[in-house]
Design an enzyme around this catalytic site. Sequence first.
Site, short mmCIF file in Angstrom:
data_model
loop_
_atom_site.label_atom_id
_atom_site.label_comp_id
_atom_site.label_asym_id
_atom_site.label_seq_id
_atom_site.Cartn_x
_atom_site.Cartn_y
_atom_site.Cartn_z
N ARG A 27 -10.91 -23.74 10.29
CA ARG A 27 -12.29 -23.23 10.63
C ARG A 27 -12.52 -22.40 11.72
O ARG A 27 -13.70 -21.98 11.96
CB ARG A 27 -12.97 -24.67 10.36
CG ARG A 27 -12.82 -25.61 9.26
CD ARG A 27 -13.38 -26.91 9.26
NE ARG A 27 -14.93 -26.78 9.66
CZ ARG A 27 -15.84 -26.96 8.61
NH1 ARG A 27 -15.50 -27.35 7.53
NH2 ARG A 27 -16.91 -26.91 8.71
N TRP A 75 -16.11 -24.48 18.82
CA TRP A 75 -16.41 -23.20 18.58
C TRP A 75 -17.69 -23.09 19.72
O TRP A 75 -18.68 -23.54 19.38
CB TRP A 75 -16.36 -22.76 17.24
CG TRP A 75 -16.58 -21.45 16.90
CD1 TRP A 75 -15.40 -20.70 16.76
CD2 TRP A 75 -17.67 -20.56 16.98
NE1 TRP A 75 -15.91 -19.29 16.62
CE2 TRP A 75 -17.28 -19.25 16.54
CE3 TRP A 75 -18.94 -20.72 16.71
CZ2 TRP A 75 -18.13 -18.04 16.23
CZ3 TRP A 75 -19.93 -19.66 16.83
CH2 TRP A 75 -19.27 -18.42 16.50
N GLY A 100 -23.36 -28.41 15.57
CA GLY A 100 -24.58 -27.94 15.56
C GLY A 100 -25.23 -27.49 16.88
O GLY A 100 -24.31 -27.19 17.85
N HIS A 500 -26.85 11.08 5.17
CA HIS A 500 -28.08 10.93 5.96
C HIS A 500 -27.74 10.00 7.28
O HIS A 500 -28.54 9.57 7.93
CB HIS A 500 -28.81 9.96 5.15
CG HIS A 500 -29.22 10.40 3.70
ND1 HIS A 500 -30.62 11.27 3.84
CD2 HIS A 500 -28.84 10.17 2.58
CE1 HIS A 500 -30.39 11.51 2.57
NE2 HIS A 500 -29.56 11.16 1.86
#
Length: 604
Positions: A27, A75, A100, A500
């Site tokens: 993860r 993390w 969280g 563009h």
Amino acid sequence: MCGIVGYVGSRDAVVPVLEGLQRLEYRGYDSAGISFKNPEGKLQVVKKEGKLDNLRSVLETQKPKTSIAIGHTRWATHGHVNETNAHPHGNDLFAIVHNGIIENAFELKESLQAEGEKFHSETDTEVFLVLLTKLFKQTGDIKKSIIETFKQIEGNSAVVILNKDENKLYAIKRSAPLVCGRRSGRESGELFLSSDPYALVGYVDRLFFPDDEILCELDPEATFIHFYDLEGNATEQFQKEARSTQETLSTKGEFEHFMLKEIHEQPFLTKQLAGFYSEGVGKELLDRVKGKKFDHINIIGCGTAWHAGLVIKNILESELRVKVTIDLASEFRYRDPVLEKNELALFISQSGETADTIACAELCKKKGLTLYSIVNVKGSTLYRMSDENFLIYAGQEIGVASTKAFTNMVLVGALMAFTLKGEDAIKTLGSELNLLSDKIEALLSRENELKIIAKEIFQEKGFIYTGRNIYFPIALEGALKLKEIAYVHAEGYAAGELKHGPIALIDEQMVNISIVGSELFEKTLSNTEEVKARRGKILVVGVKENSKLKSISDFYFGLDFDGLKYFSPVLVNVVMQILSYYIAKEKGTDIDKPRNLAKSVTVE
Ligand code: F6R
């Protein structure tokens, strides 16, 4: 993204916690830590920056013996990557791990500091610890103090708490994944928790998914998990799921990386999909939704799932002739969208845990829309929130860069589209699914050609992926895959948009990976000519054996689209996956766990 594992029971707690954290490595994380009660009854915290092995080697020297432990892979969101900011955070009364974001951490910290409380880290998590400890010292009641602390924090979080004087674990969450597990049969009971059921495979035979704002108390004496609401009353607000202990952990097998293995799984997964939807729960689902009418369809997802949504949007619109809009979840949730009751909100997510996607699902639920999800993880938060779940049956996806999930999302989205149209989707698409499977298989047998091209181009300055119409989403997805795992600048563009602006980037060190299908062939070809005229290197991925394409390109990868009516973008995308893989390999990056990325983005 951050991972949580907790254990209390009769075995050496460090073992399942470390094993669980290892399973969550995919993860993405930047530091890891563990807290446990040592034989003297004191709370001990060990944490290390970097890989889990750094933590493991410290623990191997210390050899702690304990029956209760919590672990975390972090993390970084609040505060730098270092040992102090790593979890668990602890003092002599409590240790906690947290996933969280505490959105009002700054305000809470200021007021706690004004009262003389001390902080040691830069994290929002420590605010929970300090507030909890303060309240506990006032009340002496653990459950009440946790609930009161939790009530004061804002944002989506899951917190797990270990107290020095109890042989129990506590956990509570709001819109963040959390699962408790129980293994029956052992004398004194064994209880587990995690942010991801994958960490518990083989350890538990029952899983419990607590609702939001429900306090879980894992008490091995009672061999049970108690659940309480925010008033402290016992409640049954959780979902129970029996899980087979036969479920297996993924291994790389003969492949060097999970990503490559997952790319190679696609022919099989594609073929077996029709089977899942031809009988049992899959068929029942299709029967239930067949012919359902919606005034409008809102597709919502992030990253690769959003790209799959773009492909699905095209199919839905062209088959149903109903208005379909698609949004990035992180935008949708804040743009105050106009939503009406007879609309469908279609969420696409591999993990079913992406924070932004879940926030959008909450919003749509509040507004009374019907919620369908195209999702891989059964039992995930999104799965539990949705009215209907179209499982993609892609199996566990370990490589951080999503491959097989994209393919199956698109295929399941197509099955859903034809079912809503009132057709027997398996009848309409079954043979094309088989054909696609064969074509992916044939493509994989040409892997070496892409490996050779990758060797030729990996050192170039930048990559512009282009495609039109049904191939535009694949240009975006191809570029995303390359960025993620090869760390090079890549952009996906609608081929007609080049002039563009981005055409200014073209020079002899830029590669244009141009997708040229038979639809809009001449127009896409002329867009590619414009790049060629400016000395860009051209890799064409397109219709096979075409002399015009051959003559324009530096590298040409022809594909056999014959018989593919809906799924040619999926086939092209597999080329992009393989190409990214081999470019990344040439670059020597960490393909399965690219830097800065997390498999499941559970924070905003
Ligand atoms: C890219 C990738 C991400 C995810 C995104 C959404 O390879 O994996 O872009 O697609 O984070 O994740 P899910 O599908 O779990 O909601």
